[in-house]
Design a protein around this motif. Structure first.
Motif: not given
Length: 114
Positions: A101-102, A111-114
């Protein structure tokens, strides 16, 4: 077993050096390794990487060279690592491959989402 001179690790084990080759072996080497200068009489140097380990191992199957046990182990290890890398590339190209997935995250990272 007859050998066609020597292969050894040089430059603090960062490069392979083939030396004192018989003329017919040097000619064949230059045909198979296009980056080797055609006018060179040797010694011949190759970087110590997986691709060259596999190619040199293949060349040694036809033209055995004298080498130390440590250098033989290093060459064999590089060739085996090359085989593993190739198998992984083939696995990625299979139709049933699903990527992670990552890729590249360490445990505890997100993961840091914006």
């Amino acid at each position: 077993m007859r050998t066609f001179w020597t292969l050894q690790l040089v430059e603090n084990r960062a490069a392979w050096e083939m030396s004192k080759l018989e003329p017919h072996v040097a000619i064949r080497l230059k045909q198979l390794f296009p980056r080797v200068p055609k006018q060179s009489a040797g010694p011949f140097r190759f970087p110590r990487d997986l691709m060259h380990a596999a190619d040199l191992d293949w060349f040694l199957a036809r033209y055995p060279l004298a080498m130390s046990d440590d250098d033989r182990a290093a060459l064999t290890g590089g060739k085996l690592a090359f085989d593993v890398q190739q198998a992984e590339m083939e696995r990625i190209l299979m139709p049933d491959y699903t990527p992670p997935s990552f890729a590249g995250l360490r445990d505890g990272q997100a993961i840091r989402h914006r």
